[in-house]
Design an enzyme around this catalytic site. Structure first.
Site, mmCIF file in Angstrom:
data_model
loop_
_atom_site.group_PDB
_atom_site.id
_atom_site.type_symbol
_atom_site.label_atom_id
_atom_site.label_comp_id
_atom_site.label_asym_id
_atom_site.label_seq_id
_atom_site.Cartn_x
_atom_site.Cartn_y
_atom_site.Cartn_z
ATOM 1 N N LYS A 44 0.831 -1.213 0.000
ATOM 2 C CA LYS A 44 0.000 0.000 0.000
ATOM 3 C C LYS A 44 0.865 1.263 0.000
ATOM 4 C CE LYS A 44 -2.235 -0.970 3.860
ATOM 5 N NZ LYS A 44 -1.623 -2.258 4.245
ATOM 6 N N ARG A 102 -9.621 1.111 8.643
ATOM 7 C CA ARG A 102 -9.281 -0.280 8.963
ATOM 8 C C ARG A 102 -10.415 -0.976 9.697
ATOM 9 N NH1 ARG A 102 -3.335 0.760 8.973
ATOM 10 N NH2 ARG A 102 -2.191 -1.184 9.108
ATOM 11 N N ARG A 140 11.850 -5.308 4.521
ATOM 12 C CA ARG A 140 11.653 -3.947 4.013
ATOM 13 C C ARG A 140 12.270 -2.868 4.900
ATOM 14 N NH1 ARG A 140 5.077 -3.006 4.597
ATOM 15 N NH2 ARG A 140 5.076 -2.700 6.849
ATOM 16 N N ARG A 197 11.115 -0.534 10.497
ATOM 17 C CA ARG A 197 10.075 -0.315 11.498
ATOM 18 C C ARG A 197 10.172 -1.311 12.649
ATOM 19 N NH1 ARG A 197 4.473 0.365 8.331
ATOM 20 N NH2 ARG A 197 3.832 -0.824 10.153
ATOM 21 N N ARG A 231 -0.724 -8.493 13.157
ATOM 22 C CA ARG A 231 -1.249 -7.482 12.218
ATOM 23 C C ARG A 231 -2.076 -8.145 11.115
ATOM 24 N NH1 ARG A 231 4.276 -4.892 10.867
ATOM 25 N NH2 ARG A 231 3.147 -3.608 9.356
HETATM 26 P P1 AMP Z 1 0.737 0.747 9.019
HETATM 27 O O1 AMP Z 1 1.904 1.669 8.881
HETATM 28 O O2 AMP Z 1 -0.438 1.159 8.185
HETATM 29 O O3 AMP Z 1 1.114 -0.695 8.832
HETATM 30 O O4 AMP Z 1 0.243 0.873 10.540
HETATM 31 C C1 AMP Z 1 1.091 0.542 11.620
HETATM 32 C C2 AMP Z 1 0.263 0.369 12.881
HETATM 33 O O5 AMP Z 1 -0.415 1.596 13.192
HETATM 34 C C3 AMP Z 1 -0.857 -0.670 12.780
HETATM 35 O O6 AMP Z 1 -0.389 -1.986 13.035
HETATM 36 C C4 AMP Z 1 -1.823 -0.162 13.849
HETATM 37 O O7 AMP Z 1 -1.359 -0.485 15.149
HETATM 38 C C5 AMP Z 1 -1.717 1.345 13.684
HETATM 39 N N1 AMP Z 1 -2.686 1.873 12.693
HETATM 40 C C6 AMP Z 1 -2.416 2.478 11.499
HETATM 41 N N2 AMP Z 1 -3.545 2.856 10.887
HETATM 42 C C7 AMP Z 1 -4.562 2.469 11.699
HETATM 43 C C8 AMP Z 1 -5.975 2.564 11.596
HETATM 44 N N3 AMP Z 1 -6.582 3.108 10.521
HETATM 45 N N4 AMP Z 1 -6.712 2.062 12.624
HETATM 46 C C9 AMP Z 1 -6.135 1.519 13.711
HETATM 47 N N5 AMP Z 1 -4.802 1.379 13.863
HETATM 48 C C10 AMP Z 1 -4.013 1.858 12.861
#
Ligand code: AMP
Length: 229
Positions: free
Chosen positions: A24, A99, A138, A172, A183
């Site tokens: 994404k 989400r 990554r 990360r 996740r």
């Molecule tokens: P990402 O960078 O999109 O993989 O997000 C990393 C982490 O941030 C996720 O595993 C969640 O803990 C939190 N997170 C990001 N976006 C959301 C969202 N829309 N709703 C809830 N938690 C989120």
């Protein structure tokens, strides 16, 4: 692609759906550059809040480290504030939001208030089994955020960012095998129902996201072109 409604009167609002590791972020950046839209990643916004030590960041930190979803109220409020920034008026690509169904409905309400709606929600379809390998390799450029991968996308010159020529890279904290499993589980339990949600709205499109980055980008580009025509 399924039943995409293509009439757009205001700045486009696009959503990329897909499990962690589906690409994404990489694809959102490419669409941002190609279509002049703003990439909006709630993960990036939350990581910035954690780094800045804000109240929301303090509440989100442990949840993120466990690979679970941050509460809807925190994420919706962060997203609402960012969407109000003037640069978002040219259109946005939401990467990692919504989400949950609660978030999707909140987004609809926010957009409706300014006469907007979701133009396309694009699901990046991938095999779960491949996601752990993708995620564990990554990393990103610390300077400009460009994404790389130990196997699938290395910089042209070793250890030098193709985009900004920076030499500092980061990985990360939540990109490890245990957190990735949590996740993926969160994605299937709480986020994948959004595929049906957007299908019902006539906004859903799907792409096979297991191929080469440029092929996926070209499939996505065609969908975005149609949705923003
Ligand atoms: P990402 O960078 O999109 O993989 O997000 C990393 C982490 O941030 C996720 O595993 C969640 O803990 C939190 N997170 C990001 N976006 C959301 C969202 N829309 N709703 C809830 N938690 C989120």
């Amino acid at each position: 692609m399924v039943g995409l409604d293509t009439t757009t009167t205001v700045a486009p609002v696009l959503i990329l759906l897909g499990p962690p590791g589906a690409g994404k972020g990489t694809q959102a950046r490419m669409l941002q550059d190609r279509f002049g839209l703003v990439q909006l990643s709630t993960g990036d916004l939350l990581r910035a809040a954690v780094a800045a030590g804000t109240e929301a960041g303090k509440r989100a930190k442990a949840v993120m480290e466990a690979g679970e979803l941050v509460s809807d109220d925190i994420v919706i409020s962060i997203l609402r504030d960012r969407l109000a920034d003037p640069d978002c008026a040219k259109g946005v690509i939401l990467d990692g939001f919504p989400r949950t169904t609660v978030q999707a409905k909140a987004l609809d309400a926010l957009l409706a208030a300014s006469g907007q709606r979701v133009d396309a929600a694009i699901s990046l379809d991938v095999d779960d089994a491949a996601m752990v390998a993708r995620i564990s390799g990554r990393y990103t450029c610390d300077g400009c955020g460009e994404g790389y991968h130990d196997t699938y996308k290395t910089p042209t010159t070793k250890d030098v960012c193709d985009t900004c020529q920076g030499t500092d890279f980061k990985r990360r904290a939540d990109d490890n095998a245990e957190t990735v499993a949590a996740r993926l589980e969160a994605y299937h339990a709480q986020t994948s129902p959004l595929i049906a949600f957007y299908q019902t709205q006539g906004a859903l499109a799907r792409v096979n996201a297991m191929g080469a980055i440029n092929d996926i980008a070209s499939d996505l580009g065609a969908i975005v072109k149609k949705a923003t025509a």
